[in-house]
Design an enzyme around this catalytic site. Structure first.
Site, PDB file in Angstrom:
ATOM      1  N   ALA A 198       0.794  -1.234   0.000  1.00 39.04           N
ATOM      2  CA  ALA A 198       0.000   0.000   0.000  1.00 39.04           C
ATOM      3  C   ALA A 198       0.826   1.284   0.000  1.00 39.04           C
ATOM      4  CB  ALA A 198      -0.957   0.006   1.187  1.00 39.04           C
ATOM      5  N   GLY A 255       3.553   1.614  -2.000  1.00 41.60           N
ATOM      6  CA  GLY A 255       4.225   1.723  -3.303  1.00 41.60           C
ATOM      7  C   GLY A 255       3.598   2.843  -4.135  1.00 41.60           C
ATOM      8  N   MET A 290       1.906   2.635  -6.932  1.00 47.44           N
ATOM      9  CA  MET A 290       0.510   2.286  -7.235  1.00 47.44           C
ATOM     10  C   MET A 290      -0.300   2.072  -5.969  1.00 47.44           C
ATOM     11  SD  MET A 290      -0.437   2.575 -10.261  1.00 47.44           S
ATOM     12  CE  MET A 290      -2.057   1.928  -9.837  1.00 47.44           C
ATOM     13  N   GLY A 312      -2.323  -6.664 -10.580  1.00 47.17           N
ATOM     14  CA  GLY A 312      -1.780  -5.771 -11.606  1.00 47.17           C
ATOM     15  C   GLY A 312      -0.276  -5.904 -11.728  1.00 47.17           C
ATOM     16  N   THR A 313       0.306  -6.750 -10.898  1.00 46.90           N
ATOM     17  CA  THR A 313       1.768  -6.946 -10.914  1.00 46.90           C
ATOM     18  C   THR A 313       2.217  -7.447 -12.278  1.00 46.90           C
ATOM     19  OG1 THR A 313       1.674  -7.561  -8.587  1.00 46.90           O
ATOM     20  CG2 THR A 313       3.665  -8.202  -9.799  1.00 46.90           C
ATOM     21  N   MET A 351      -4.619  -1.779 -16.530  1.00 51.52           N
ATOM     22  CA  MET A 351      -6.021  -1.684 -16.115  1.00 51.52           C
ATOM     23  C   MET A 351      -6.745  -0.524 -16.793  1.00 51.52           C
ATOM     24  SD  MET A 351      -6.541  -3.893 -13.431  1.00 51.52           S
ATOM     25  CE  MET A 351      -5.467  -5.134 -12.746  1.00 51.52           C
ATOM     26  N   HIS A 411       8.660   4.025 -20.380  1.00 47.29           N
ATOM     27  CA  HIS A 411       8.201   4.206 -18.994  1.00 47.29           C
ATOM     28  C   HIS A 411       9.243   4.967 -18.193  1.00 47.29           C
ATOM     29  CE1 HIS A 411       5.314   1.016 -20.016  1.00 47.29           C
ATOM     30  NE2 HIS A 411       4.605   1.451 -18.984  1.00 47.29           N
ATOM     31  N   LYS A 418      10.955   1.859 -13.353  1.00 46.77           N
ATOM     32  CA  LYS A 418      10.308   0.582 -13.726  1.00 46.77           C
ATOM     33  C   LYS A 418      11.329  -0.549 -13.718  1.00 46.77           C
ATOM     34  CE  LYS A 418       7.071  -1.555 -16.923  1.00 46.77           C
ATOM     35  NZ  LYS A 418       6.322  -2.147 -15.805  1.00 46.77           N
ATOM     36  N   GLY A 422       4.642  -5.231 -19.160  1.00 48.86           N
ATOM     37  CA  GLY A 422       3.589  -6.245 -19.268  1.00 48.86           C
ATOM     38  C   GLY A 422       2.587  -5.870 -20.355  1.00 48.86           C
ATOM     39  N   THR A 423       2.340  -4.574 -20.510  1.00 48.17           N
ATOM     40  CA  THR A 423       1.396  -4.115 -21.538  1.00 48.17           C
ATOM     41  C   THR A 423       1.951  -4.372 -22.940  1.00 48.17           C
ATOM     42  OG1 THR A 423       0.617  -2.439 -20.031  1.00 48.17           O
ATOM     43  CG2 THR A 423       0.104  -2.111 -22.363  1.00 48.17           C
TER      44      THR A 423
HETATM   45  N1  NAP Z   1      -1.585  -3.425 -14.261  1.00 51.62           N
HETATM   46  C1  NAP Z   1      -1.430  -2.090 -14.316  1.00 51.62           C
HETATM   47  O1  NAP Z   1      -2.306  -1.356 -14.818  1.00 51.62           O
HETATM   48  C2  NAP Z   1      -0.174  -1.494 -13.750  1.00 51.62           C
HETATM   49  C3  NAP Z   1       0.016  -0.116 -13.721  1.00 51.62           C
HETATM   50  C4  NAP Z   1       1.158   0.405 -13.077  1.00 51.62           C
HETATM   51  C5  NAP Z   1       2.065  -0.476 -12.488  1.00 51.62           C
HETATM   52  N2  NAP Z   1       1.856  -1.815 -12.578  1.00 51.62           N
HETATM   53  C6  NAP Z   1       2.747  -2.801 -11.935  1.00 51.62           C
HETATM   54  O2  NAP Z   1       2.496  -2.779 -10.535  1.00 51.62           O
HETATM   55  C7  NAP Z   1       3.701  -3.201  -9.860  1.00 51.62           C
HETATM   56  C8  NAP Z   1       4.081  -2.154  -8.806  1.00 51.62           C
HETATM   57  O3  NAP Z   1       4.438  -0.938  -9.448  1.00 51.62           O
HETATM   58  P1  NAP Z   1       4.843   0.349  -8.626  1.00 51.62           P
HETATM   59  O4  NAP Z   1       5.263   1.358  -9.621  1.00 51.62           O
HETATM   60  O5  NAP Z   1       3.745   0.691  -7.667  1.00 51.62           O
HETATM   61  O6  NAP Z   1       6.102  -0.220  -7.829  1.00 51.62           O
HETATM   62  P2  NAP Z   1       6.658   0.195  -6.400  1.00 51.62           P
HETATM   63  O7  NAP Z   1       6.478   1.649  -6.150  1.00 51.62           O
HETATM   64  O8  NAP Z   1       8.034  -0.417  -6.320  1.00 51.62           O
HETATM   65  O9  NAP Z   1       5.680  -0.579  -5.358  1.00 51.62           O
HETATM   66  C9  NAP Z   1       5.758  -1.952  -5.083  1.00 51.62           C
HETATM   67  C10 NAP Z   1       5.178  -2.206  -3.697  1.00 51.62           C
HETATM   68  O10 NAP Z   1       5.249  -3.612  -3.401  1.00 51.62           O
HETATM   69  C11 NAP Z   1       5.992  -3.805  -2.193  1.00 51.62           C
HETATM   70  N3  NAP Z   1       6.797  -5.039  -2.294  1.00 51.62           N
HETATM   71  C12 NAP Z   1       7.470  -5.482  -3.376  1.00 51.62           C
HETATM   72  N4  NAP Z   1       8.087  -6.645  -3.077  1.00 51.62           N
HETATM   73  C13 NAP Z   1       7.769  -6.932  -1.800  1.00 51.62           C
HETATM   74  C14 NAP Z   1       8.069  -8.014  -0.921  1.00 51.62           C
HETATM   75  N5  NAP Z   1       8.804  -9.053  -1.325  1.00 51.62           N
HETATM   76  N6  NAP Z   1       7.557  -7.989   0.336  1.00 51.62           N
HETATM   77  C15 NAP Z   1       6.793  -6.955   0.758  1.00 51.62           C
HETATM   78  N7  NAP Z   1       6.478  -5.881  -0.027  1.00 51.62           N
HETATM   79  C16 NAP Z   1       6.958  -5.886  -1.296  1.00 51.62           C
HETATM   80  C17 NAP Z   1       6.883  -2.589  -2.085  1.00 51.62           C
HETATM   81  O11 NAP Z   1       7.285  -2.405  -0.755  1.00 51.62           O
HETATM   82  P3  NAP Z   1       8.626  -1.521  -0.469  1.00 51.62           P
HETATM   83  O12 NAP Z   1       8.266  -0.113  -0.856  1.00 51.62           O
HETATM   84  O13 NAP Z   1       8.823  -1.709   0.999  1.00 51.62           O
HETATM   85  O14 NAP Z   1       9.702  -2.119  -1.311  1.00 51.62           O
HETATM   86  C18 NAP Z   1       5.955  -1.486  -2.599  1.00 51.62           C
HETATM   87  O15 NAP Z   1       5.041  -1.089  -1.590  1.00 51.62           O
HETATM   88  C19 NAP Z   1       4.756  -3.385 -10.953  1.00 51.62           C
HETATM   89  O16 NAP Z   1       4.777  -4.757 -11.314  1.00 51.62           O
HETATM   90  C20 NAP Z   1       4.227  -2.536 -12.093  1.00 51.62           C
HETATM   91  O17 NAP Z   1       4.685  -2.940 -13.352  1.00 51.62           O
HETATM   92  C21 NAP Z   1       0.754  -2.332 -13.181  1.00 51.62           C
END
Ligand code: NAP
Length: 268
Positions: free
Chosen positions: A10, A12, A14, A99-100, A126, A156, A160, A166-167
Protein backbone atom coordinates in the site's frame (compact mmCIF):
# COMPACT_ATOMS: atom_id res chain seq x y z
CA UNK A 1 -23.39 -3.84 0.94
CA UNK A 2 -20.01 -2.23 0.34
CA UNK A 3 -17.19 -4.44 -0.91
CA UNK A 4 -14.32 -4.80 1.59
CA UNK A 5 -11.14 -4.13 -0.37
CA UNK A 6 -7.60 -4.67 0.94
CA UNK A 7 -4.52 -3.12 -0.68
CA UNK A 8 -1.22 -5.02 -0.77
CA UNK A 9 2.01 -3.03 -1.05
CA UNK A 10 0.00 0.00 0.00
CA UNK A 11 2.94 2.40 0.23
CA UNK A 12 4.22 1.72 -3.30
CA UNK A 13 3.65 4.15 -6.20
CA UNK A 14 0.51 2.29 -7.24
CA UNK A 15 -0.37 1.26 -3.67
CA UNK A 16 -0.96 4.88 -2.63
CA UNK A 17 -3.10 5.52 -5.72
CA UNK A 18 -5.13 2.39 -4.98
CA UNK A 19 -5.72 3.50 -1.39
CA UNK A 20 -7.03 6.81 -2.73
CA UNK A 21 -9.23 5.07 -5.33
CA UNK A 22 -10.78 2.75 -2.74
CA UNK A 23 -11.25 5.55 -0.20
CA UNK A 24 -13.02 7.59 -2.89
CA UNK A 25 -15.36 4.82 -4.02
CA UNK A 26 -18.93 4.94 -2.67
CA UNK A 27 -19.25 1.17 -3.19
CA UNK A 28 -16.12 0.07 -1.31
CA UNK A 29 -14.59 0.24 2.13
CA UNK A 30 -10.86 0.02 2.76
CA UNK A 31 -10.48 -3.19 4.77
CA UNK A 32 -6.71 -3.17 5.22
CA UNK A 33 -3.35 -2.11 3.81
CA UNK A 34 -0.17 -4.17 3.90
CA UNK A 35 3.47 -3.10 3.91
CA UNK A 36 6.79 -4.91 4.02
CA UNK A 37 7.74 -6.34 7.45
CA UNK A 38 10.03 -3.85 9.19
CA UNK A 39 8.74 -0.93 7.09
CA UNK A 40 8.92 2.48 8.80
CA UNK A 41 5.25 2.88 7.85
CA UNK A 42 4.06 -0.10 9.90
CA UNK A 43 1.34 0.90 12.38
CA UNK A 44 0.79 4.34 10.82
CA UNK A 45 -2.55 5.38 9.36
CA UNK A 46 -2.48 4.54 5.65
CA UNK A 47 -4.51 7.63 4.78
CA UNK A 48 -1.90 9.85 6.44
CA UNK A 49 0.85 8.09 4.47
CA UNK A 50 -1.02 8.60 1.19
CA UNK A 51 -1.64 12.28 2.03
CA UNK A 52 -5.41 11.78 2.31
CA UNK A 53 -5.92 12.51 6.01
CA UNK A 54 -6.85 9.89 8.60
CA UNK A 55 -8.69 6.86 7.23
CA UNK A 56 -8.65 4.75 10.42
CA UNK A 57 -6.72 1.89 8.79
CA UNK A 58 -3.26 1.10 10.13
CA UNK A 59 -0.57 -0.19 7.74
CA UNK A 60 0.22 -3.78 8.71
CA UNK A 61 2.86 -6.33 7.77
CA UNK A 62 0.43 -9.12 8.73
CA UNK A 63 -0.61 -10.39 5.31
CA UNK A 64 -2.88 -13.09 6.76
CA UNK A 65 -4.84 -10.38 8.58
CA UNK A 66 -5.17 -8.40 5.33
CA UNK A 67 -6.68 -11.37 3.51
CA UNK A 68 -8.89 -12.34 6.46
CA UNK A 69 -10.39 -8.83 6.57
CA UNK A 70 -11.07 -8.38 2.84
CA UNK A 71 -13.55 -9.67 0.24
CA UNK A 72 -10.96 -8.85 -2.41
CA UNK A 73 -7.30 -7.83 -2.28
CA UNK A 74 -5.73 -5.60 -4.94
CA UNK A 75 -2.09 -6.51 -5.56
CA UNK A 76 0.25 -4.23 -7.55
CA UNK A 77 3.55 -5.37 -6.05
CA UNK A 78 6.25 -7.73 -7.32
CA UNK A 79 6.04 -11.31 -8.69
CA UNK A 80 7.49 -13.09 -5.63
CA UNK A 81 5.06 -11.34 -3.30
CA UNK A 82 2.14 -11.97 -5.66
CA UNK A 83 2.96 -15.69 -5.46
CA UNK A 84 2.63 -15.58 -1.65
CA UNK A 85 -0.67 -13.73 -2.08
CA UNK A 86 -2.07 -16.50 -4.32
CA UNK A 87 -1.65 -18.97 -1.45
CA UNK A 88 -3.28 -16.63 1.05
CA UNK A 89 -6.16 -15.96 -1.35
CA UNK A 90 -6.93 -19.65 -1.79
CA UNK A 91 -6.51 -20.37 1.95
CA UNK A 92 -8.95 -17.60 2.91
CA UNK A 93 -11.25 -17.76 -0.18
CA UNK A 94 -10.49 -14.12 -0.98
CA UNK A 95 -10.78 -12.79 -4.53
CA UNK A 96 -7.77 -11.03 -6.09
CA UNK A 97 -7.12 -8.25 -8.55
CA UNK A 98 -3.55 -8.59 -9.79
CA UNK A 99 -1.78 -5.77 -11.61
CA UNK A 100 1.77 -6.95 -10.91
CA UNK A 101 3.81 -7.33 -14.10
CA UNK A 102 7.01 -9.24 -14.85
CA UNK A 103 5.68 -12.69 -13.89
CA UNK A 104 7.44 -15.60 -15.65
CA UNK A 105 5.66 -18.59 -17.22
CA UNK A 106 5.72 -20.64 -13.99
CA UNK A 107 4.31 -17.73 -12.02
CA UNK A 108 1.57 -17.21 -14.60
CA UNK A 109 0.77 -20.93 -14.32
CA UNK A 110 0.56 -20.63 -10.52
CA UNK A 111 -1.89 -17.75 -10.96
CA UNK A 112 -4.04 -19.84 -13.34
CA UNK A 113 -3.98 -22.74 -10.86
CA UNK A 114 -5.11 -20.49 -8.00
CA UNK A 115 -7.90 -19.17 -10.23
CA UNK A 116 -9.44 -22.64 -10.20
CA UNK A 117 -10.28 -22.01 -6.54
CA UNK A 118 -10.83 -18.24 -6.30
CA UNK A 119 -11.89 -15.49 -8.70
CA UNK A 120 -8.95 -13.47 -10.03
CA UNK A 121 -8.81 -10.51 -12.39
CA UNK A 122 -5.36 -10.15 -13.91
CA UNK A 123 -4.51 -7.17 -16.06
CA UNK A 124 -1.06 -6.03 -17.16
CA UNK A 125 -2.77 -2.72 -17.78
CA UNK A 126 -6.02 -1.68 -16.11
CA UNK A 127 -6.78 1.32 -18.33
CA UNK A 128 -9.80 1.49 -20.63
CA UNK A 129 -7.73 2.97 -23.47
CA UNK A 130 -5.09 0.26 -23.43
CA UNK A 131 -7.70 -2.47 -23.35
CA UNK A 132 -9.30 -0.93 -26.44
CA UNK A 133 -5.82 -0.76 -28.03
CA UNK A 134 -5.38 -4.50 -27.36
CA UNK A 135 -8.57 -5.24 -29.31
CA UNK A 136 -7.58 -2.90 -32.16
CA UNK A 137 -4.11 -4.45 -32.37
CA UNK A 138 -5.58 -7.90 -32.73
CA UNK A 139 -7.94 -6.75 -35.47
CA UNK A 140 -5.31 -4.84 -37.45
CA UNK A 141 -2.85 -7.76 -37.16
CA UNK A 142 -5.53 -10.07 -38.53
CA UNK A 143 -6.26 -7.69 -41.42
CA UNK A 144 -2.66 -7.09 -42.52
CA UNK A 145 -0.44 -9.95 -43.65
CA UNK A 146 3.28 -10.47 -43.02
CA UNK A 147 4.16 -7.82 -45.64
CA UNK A 148 3.60 -5.55 -42.66
CA UNK A 149 6.29 -5.80 -39.96
CA UNK A 150 4.92 -5.43 -36.44
CA UNK A 151 7.05 -3.53 -33.91
CA UNK A 152 5.95 -2.55 -30.41
CA UNK A 153 7.69 0.35 -28.70
CA UNK A 154 7.10 1.32 -25.09
CA UNK A 155 8.50 3.98 -22.79
CA UNK A 156 8.20 4.21 -18.99
CA UNK A 157 9.67 6.11 -16.05
CA UNK A 158 13.18 5.36 -14.85
CA UNK A 159 12.04 3.36 -11.79
CA UNK A 160 10.31 0.58 -13.73
CA UNK A 161 11.91 -2.76 -12.92
CA UNK A 162 10.77 -5.09 -15.74
CA UNK A 163 11.14 -4.84 -19.51
CA UNK A 164 9.46 -5.01 -21.89
CA UNK A 165 6.39 -3.81 -20.01
CA UNK A 166 3.59 -6.25 -19.27
CA UNK A 167 1.40 -4.12 -21.54
CA UNK A 168 3.87 -4.36 -24.42
CA UNK A 169 3.88 -8.14 -24.02
CA UNK A 170 0.08 -8.18 -23.92
CA UNK A 171 0.03 -6.11 -27.14
CA UNK A 172 2.47 -8.57 -28.72
CA UNK A 173 0.20 -11.44 -27.62
CA UNK A 174 -2.77 -9.64 -29.19
CA UNK A 175 -0.87 -9.15 -32.46
CA UNK A 176 0.22 -12.80 -32.47
CA UNK A 177 -3.35 -13.91 -31.78
CA UNK A 178 -4.56 -11.77 -34.70
CA UNK A 179 -2.05 -13.53 -36.95
CA UNK A 180 -2.83 -16.94 -35.41
CA UNK A 181 0.83 -17.56 -34.49
CA UNK A 182 2.52 -18.35 -31.16
CA UNK A 183 4.29 -15.28 -29.78
CA UNK A 184 7.21 -17.39 -28.49
CA UNK A 185 8.02 -18.38 -32.05
CA UNK A 186 7.97 -14.89 -33.56
CA UNK A 187 9.01 -12.48 -30.78
CA UNK A 188 12.23 -10.53 -31.27
CA UNK A 189 13.21 -8.84 -28.02
CA UNK A 190 16.02 -6.45 -27.22
CA UNK A 191 17.93 -6.49 -30.52
CA UNK A 192 21.64 -5.68 -30.19
CA UNK A 193 24.74 -6.22 -32.31
CA UNK A 194 24.91 -8.04 -35.64
CA UNK A 195 21.35 -9.34 -35.62
CA UNK A 196 21.00 -10.04 -39.34
CA UNK A 197 17.97 -8.95 -41.34
CA UNK A 198 14.58 -8.81 -39.77
CA UNK A 199 12.74 -12.15 -39.93
CA UNK A 200 9.51 -12.05 -41.94
CA UNK A 201 6.58 -12.37 -39.58
CA UNK A 202 8.59 -11.36 -36.50
CA UNK A 203 6.97 -9.25 -33.80
CA UNK A 204 9.60 -6.88 -32.37
CA UNK A 205 9.60 -5.35 -28.88
CA UNK A 206 11.66 -2.36 -27.79
CA UNK A 207 11.71 -0.75 -24.33
CA UNK A 208 12.80 2.81 -23.50
CA UNK A 209 13.21 4.09 -19.94
CA UNK A 210 13.46 7.61 -18.59
CA UNK A 211 12.12 10.46 -16.52
CA UNK A 212 8.65 10.29 -15.06
CA UNK A 213 6.75 8.88 -18.05
CA UNK A 214 3.66 7.05 -16.78
CA UNK A 215 3.37 4.72 -19.77
CA UNK A 216 3.46 5.01 -23.58
CA UNK A 217 2.86 2.20 -26.06
CA UNK A 218 2.90 2.29 -29.86
CA UNK A 219 2.15 -0.63 -32.16
CA UNK A 220 3.70 -0.08 -35.59
CA UNK A 221 2.66 -1.96 -38.73
CA UNK A 222 5.40 -1.10 -41.24
CA UNK A 223 4.83 -2.07 -44.86
CA UNK A 224 6.43 -1.08 -48.16
CA UNK A 225 5.37 2.49 -48.86
CA UNK A 226 3.10 2.94 -45.85
CA UNK A 227 3.09 2.56 -42.09
CA UNK A 228 0.21 2.34 -39.66
CA UNK A 229 0.75 3.32 -36.01
CA UNK A 230 -1.72 2.97 -33.17
CA UNK A 231 -0.87 3.91 -29.63
CA UNK A 232 -1.78 5.03 -26.15
CA UNK A 233 -0.30 7.54 -23.73
CA UNK A 234 -1.11 7.47 -20.04
CA UNK A 235 -0.69 10.85 -18.38
CA UNK A 236 -1.89 9.82 -14.90
CA UNK A 237 -1.52 6.60 -12.90
CA UNK A 238 -4.98 7.28 -11.49
CA UNK A 239 -6.45 5.44 -14.52
CA UNK A 240 -4.94 2.17 -13.26
CA UNK A 241 -6.37 2.73 -9.78
CA UNK A 242 -9.85 3.44 -11.16
CA UNK A 243 -9.64 0.32 -13.36
CA UNK A 244 -8.44 -1.88 -10.49
CA UNK A 245 -11.26 -0.77 -8.17
CA UNK A 246 -13.74 -1.34 -11.00
CA UNK A 247 -12.33 -4.89 -11.35
CA UNK A 248 -12.57 -5.47 -7.59
CA UNK A 249 -16.24 -4.41 -7.53
CA UNK A 250 -16.98 -6.50 -10.64
CA UNK A 251 -15.66 -9.59 -8.83
CA UNK A 252 -18.51 -9.54 -6.33
CA UNK A 253 -20.23 -12.94 -6.44
CA UNK A 254 -18.15 -14.22 -9.39
CA UNK A 255 -17.27 -17.91 -9.47
CA UNK A 256 -13.59 -18.93 -9.46
CA UNK A 257 -11.80 -18.21 -12.73
CA UNK A 258 -9.08 -16.13 -14.32
CA UNK A 259 -10.68 -13.00 -15.75
CA UNK A 260 -9.21 -10.12 -17.72
CA UNK A 261 -9.91 -6.41 -17.94
CA UNK A 262 -11.74 -7.04 -21.22
CA UNK A 263 -14.30 -9.03 -19.18
CA UNK A 264 -14.54 -6.28 -16.56
CA UNK A 265 -14.97 -3.56 -19.19
CA UNK A 266 -17.45 -5.60 -21.24
CA UNK A 267 -15.16 -5.65 -24.30
CA UNK A 268 -15.29 -9.42 -24.86
N1 NAP B 1 -1.58 -3.43 -14.26
C1 NAP B 1 -1.43 -2.09 -14.32
O1 NAP B 1 -2.31 -1.36 -14.82
C2 NAP B 1 -0.17 -1.49 -13.75
C3 NAP B 1 0.02 -0.12 -13.72
C4 NAP B 1 1.16 0.41 -13.08
C5 NAP B 1 2.06 -0.48 -12.49
N2 NAP B 1 1.86 -1.81 -12.58
C6 NAP B 1 2.75 -2.80 -11.93
O2 NAP B 1 2.50 -2.78 -10.53
C7 NAP B 1 3.70 -3.20 -9.86
C8 NAP B 1 4.08 -2.15 -8.81
O3 NAP B 1 4.44 -0.94 -9.45
P1 NAP B 1 4.84 0.35 -8.63
O4 NAP B 1 5.26 1.36 -9.62
O5 NAP B 1 3.75 0.69 -7.67
O6 NAP B 1 6.10 -0.22 -7.83
P2 NAP B 1 6.66 0.20 -6.40
O7 NAP B 1 6.48 1.65 -6.15
O8 NAP B 1 8.03 -0.42 -6.32
O9 NAP B 1 5.68 -0.58 -5.36
C9 NAP B 1 5.76 -1.95 -5.08
C10 NAP B 1 5.18 -2.21 -3.70
O10 NAP B 1 5.25 -3.61 -3.40
C11 NAP B 1 5.99 -3.80 -2.19
N3 NAP B 1 6.80 -5.04 -2.29
C12 NAP B 1 7.47 -5.48 -3.38
N4 NAP B 1 8.09 -6.65 -3.08
C13 NAP B 1 7.77 -6.93 -1.80
C14 NAP B 1 8.07 -8.01 -0.92
N5 NAP B 1 8.80 -9.05 -1.32
N6 NAP B 1 7.56 -7.99 0.34
C15 NAP B 1 6.79 -6.96 0.76
N7 NAP B 1 6.48 -5.88 -0.03
C16 NAP B 1 6.96 -5.89 -1.30
C17 NAP B 1 6.88 -2.59 -2.09
O11 NAP B 1 7.29 -2.40 -0.75
P3 NAP B 1 8.63 -1.52 -0.47
O12 NAP B 1 8.27 -0.11 -0.86
O13 NAP B 1 8.82 -1.71 1.00
O14 NAP B 1 9.70 -2.12 -1.31
C18 NAP B 1 5.95 -1.49 -2.60
O15 NAP B 1 5.04 -1.09 -1.59
C19 NAP B 1 4.76 -3.39 -10.95
O16 NAP B 1 4.78 -4.76 -11.31
C20 NAP B 1 4.23 -2.54 -12.09
O17 NAP B 1 4.69 -2.94 -13.35
C21 NAP B 1 0.75 -2.33 -13.18
Amino acid sequence: MSMKIGIAGATGRMGRILVEAVAGSPDAVLAGASVRPGSDHEGRDIGEIAGLGTLGVAATSDREALFAAADVVIDFTAPELTMAHLELATATATALVIGTTGMDADQRAAMAAAAERVAIVYGANMSLGVNLLLGLTRRVAAALDEDFDIEIVEMHHRHKKDAPSGTALALAEAAAAGRAVALDEVAERGRDGLTGERRRGAIGLAALRGGDIVGEHTVIFAGAGERLEIGHRATSRAIYGTGAVKAALWLKGRPPGLYGMADVLGLT
